[in-house]
Design a protein around this motif. Sequence first.
Motif, short mmCIF file in Angstrom:
data_model
loop_
_atom_site.label_atom_id
_atom_site.label_comp_id
_atom_site.label_asym_id
_atom_site.label_seq_id
_atom_site.Cartn_x
_atom_site.Cartn_y
_atom_site.Cartn_z
N VAL A 13 -5.33 14.08 -6.65
CA VAL A 13 -5.99 13.58 -8.06
C VAL A 13 -7.33 14.21 -8.52
CG1 VAL A 13 -7.02 11.27 -9.23
CG2 VAL A 13 -5.01 11.19 -7.72
N ALA A 18 -8.53 3.13 11.82
CA ALA A 18 -9.02 3.23 10.48
C ALA A 18 -9.38 4.55 10.16
CB ALA A 18 -10.30 2.23 10.44
N THR A 69 -0.54 11.85 -14.17
CA THR A 69 -1.05 11.77 -12.79
C THR A 69 -1.56 10.35 -12.41
OG1 THR A 69 -2.04 14.09 -12.81
CG2 THR A 69 -3.06 12.66 -11.20
N ARG A 111 -8.30 -6.24 -5.82
CA ARG A 111 -7.64 -5.79 -4.68
C ARG A 111 -8.19 -6.78 -3.46
NH1 ARG A 111 -4.49 -1.08 -5.09
NH2 ARG A 111 -4.36 -1.11 -2.89
N LEU A 165 1.68 4.86 -6.12
CA LEU A 165 1.30 5.17 -4.86
C LEU A 165 0.56 3.71 -4.41
CD1 LEU A 165 1.72 7.37 -2.95
CD2 LEU A 165 -0.43 8.41 -3.65
N TRP A 166 -0.20 3.22 -4.94
CA TRP A 166 -0.99 2.01 -4.71
C TRP A 166 -0.56 0.64 -4.97
CZ3 TRP A 166 -6.28 2.14 -2.84
CH2 TRP A 166 -6.89 3.27 -2.51
N THR A 223 -6.41 17.19 -10.14
CA THR A 223 -5.96 17.11 -11.66
C THR A 223 -7.20 16.79 -12.51
OG1 THR A 223 -3.88 16.41 -10.89
CG2 THR A 223 -4.47 15.87 -13.00
N LEU A 224 -7.89 15.89 -11.71
CA LEU A 224 -9.10 15.43 -12.66
C LEU A 224 -10.10 16.53 -13.14
CD1 LEU A 224 -10.04 11.70 -11.32
CD2 LEU A 224 -8.95 12.34 -13.40
N LYS A 247 -0.98 15.30 -18.54
CA LYS A 247 -1.22 15.48 -17.33
C LYS A 247 -1.94 14.55 -16.58
CE LYS A 247 -2.23 19.22 -14.14
NZ LYS A 247 -2.37 20.78 -14.17
N ARG A 276 -3.71 12.83 1.40
CA ARG A 276 -2.34 12.60 0.50
C ARG A 276 -2.61 12.10 -0.74
NH1 ARG A 276 2.11 11.30 4.98
NH2 ARG A 276 1.13 12.16 6.74
N GLU A 277 -3.56 11.39 -1.05
CA GLU A 277 -3.89 10.71 -2.21
C GLU A 277 -4.95 11.05 -3.13
OE1 GLU A 277 -3.41 6.44 -1.23
OE2 GLU A 277 -1.89 6.97 0.16
N ARG A 325 -4.88 9.17 4.12
CA ARG A 325 -5.03 8.77 2.63
C ARG A 325 -5.82 9.68 1.89
NH1 ARG A 325 -2.42 3.53 1.82
NH2 ARG A 325 -3.44 3.59 -0.50
N LEU A 348 -0.57 8.05 -9.66
CA LEU A 348 -1.45 7.13 -8.33
C LEU A 348 -1.16 5.74 -8.44
CD1 LEU A 348 -3.82 8.02 -6.64
CD2 LEU A 348 -5.42 7.09 -8.55
N PHE A 393 -25.95 8.77 4.05
CA PHE A 393 -26.25 9.88 4.06
C PHE A 393 -27.48 10.35 4.69
CE2 PHE A 393 -22.18 11.57 1.22
CZ PHE A 393 -21.59 10.63 2.18
N LEU A 432 -12.36 -5.92 11.62
CA LEU A 432 -12.49 -4.60 10.82
C LEU A 432 -12.03 -5.14 9.42
CD1 LEU A 432 -12.37 -1.55 10.91
CD2 LEU A 432 -9.85 -1.81 10.66
N TRP A 483 0.71 -1.06 0.02
CA TRP A 483 -0.01 0.16 -0.09
C TRP A 483 0.78 1.35 -0.06
CZ3 TRP A 483 -5.59 0.63 0.86
CH2 TRP A 483 -6.29 -0.59 0.81
N ILE A 515 -24.85 5.52 -1.02
CA ILE A 515 -24.50 6.84 -0.60
C ILE A 515 -25.76 7.39 0.12
CG2 ILE A 515 -23.60 9.08 -1.07
CD1 ILE A 515 -21.36 7.20 -1.68
N MET A 548 -16.11 11.25 -0.41
CA MET A 548 -16.98 11.58 0.61
C MET A 548 -17.37 10.61 1.43
SD MET A 548 -19.86 13.61 -2.06
CE MET A 548 -21.30 13.13 -1.01
N MET A 549 -17.41 9.34 0.95
CA MET A 549 -17.39 8.17 1.74
C MET A 549 -16.61 8.04 3.00
SD MET A 549 -18.81 5.12 -0.62
CE MET A 549 -19.33 4.18 0.64
#
Lengths: 167, 167
Positions: free
Chosen positions: A108, A93, B13, B100, B20-21, A111-112, B9, A103-104, A100, B17, B166, B139, A21, B162, A145-146
């Motif tokens: 992104v 957690a 990017t 994953r 990083l993963w 940029t998107l 770009k 930082r990650e 995360r 990413l 929410f 967890l 990770w 979601i 958001m989650m």
Amino acid sequence: MEYKEAKDKFISTWGSLGTLWGINKAMAQIQALLFISTKPLSTEEIMEELQISRGNTSMNVRQLIDWGIVTKELVPGERKEYFTTEKDVQELARVIAKERSRREIQPVIKTLKEVSTIKDDGTEKTRELIKQTKALHDLADTADMMLNKLVNQNQNWLTKSIFKIFK
Amino acid sequence: MEYKEAKDKFISTWGSLGTLWGINKAMAQIQALLFISTKPLSTEEIMEELQISRGNTSMNVRQLIDWGIVTKELVPGERKEYFTTEKDVQELARVIAKERSRREIQPVIKTLKEVSTIKDDGTEKTRELIKQTKALHDLADTADMMLNKLVNQNQNWLTKSIFKIFK
DNA sequence: ATAAACTTTCACAAATCATTGAAAGTTTAA
DNA sequence: TTAAACTTTCAATGATTTGTGAAAGTTTAT
């Protein structure tokens, strides 16, 4: 399986998970060690247990403190610094999810957003670029958001949410 | 920002990413390139665009196929292989989540289970090890359930969930 | 102010991981 | 079958990341 074997297995598994990770092995192992320790540990004890150098230990403990999952513990009458990690997995957690995201995911998303809002010059390839990066932006936003929800809610949020989702 | 700049770009990017993963840069970049391409690309075109070698391209395209997010496209009358990626972000997210889970989370759950079920010899340290790895196991199990749910539901599951969360 | 106890930094070494490119392998067409 | 067109493999090399340990820095006690 005896205590020592189980402990070593846990620490090394946690270490390789970290690597996978993008977290360095020593950092993950130090956290694992503190996580199952019954008392705060000094730099020496960490070095000894994990067979790593003083410098390495210092750097990585510092990073863990930076992440907010390890804290210095001052033992009265002792000069040395002792360290503990957050012991509650839910809180752990939350902190990790928050870091995360920061930082990650945030960079992104940024940029998107930039890429998906370039001027539409009417060509097919520009349209495709805009369309696809926009879709990714929306997805990343939702995922973030989650995570943030997870971070800001009380500790039982995760468990409660599962009920709602599975109902 | 013009098309080319935006494209570069996005690709770079996405590439970082990936790093990083724990996904290699070339692999992530190839996927990004295909993701915004309006037509299937050949090995040559990928090499040219990303300035990487034939071997590198071959290896990483193969991996993407392995992950199930890139497919060979046979262009009638052509000998060369052409490649496309899954264009729907929701589907992409599902496939990645599934992989994953399989590659990373499942093995950790297995180890946590093993470690948390060692014999309790009554010592404090053994108790702590059992207690903490058990908590982590719960967890991880929950997180994995969420991911699997995501994987097995219809495509709007994420969005619908979601709302529930929410509300 | 000094020295002992401890922590941090950093240049270099070691280890890991990614990439290349040429050779070997495979498929297709004739 | 053969040869051309294309793909895959893999040993060597390059790049990046991580770890070391000794020196520099800091804090505390006297």
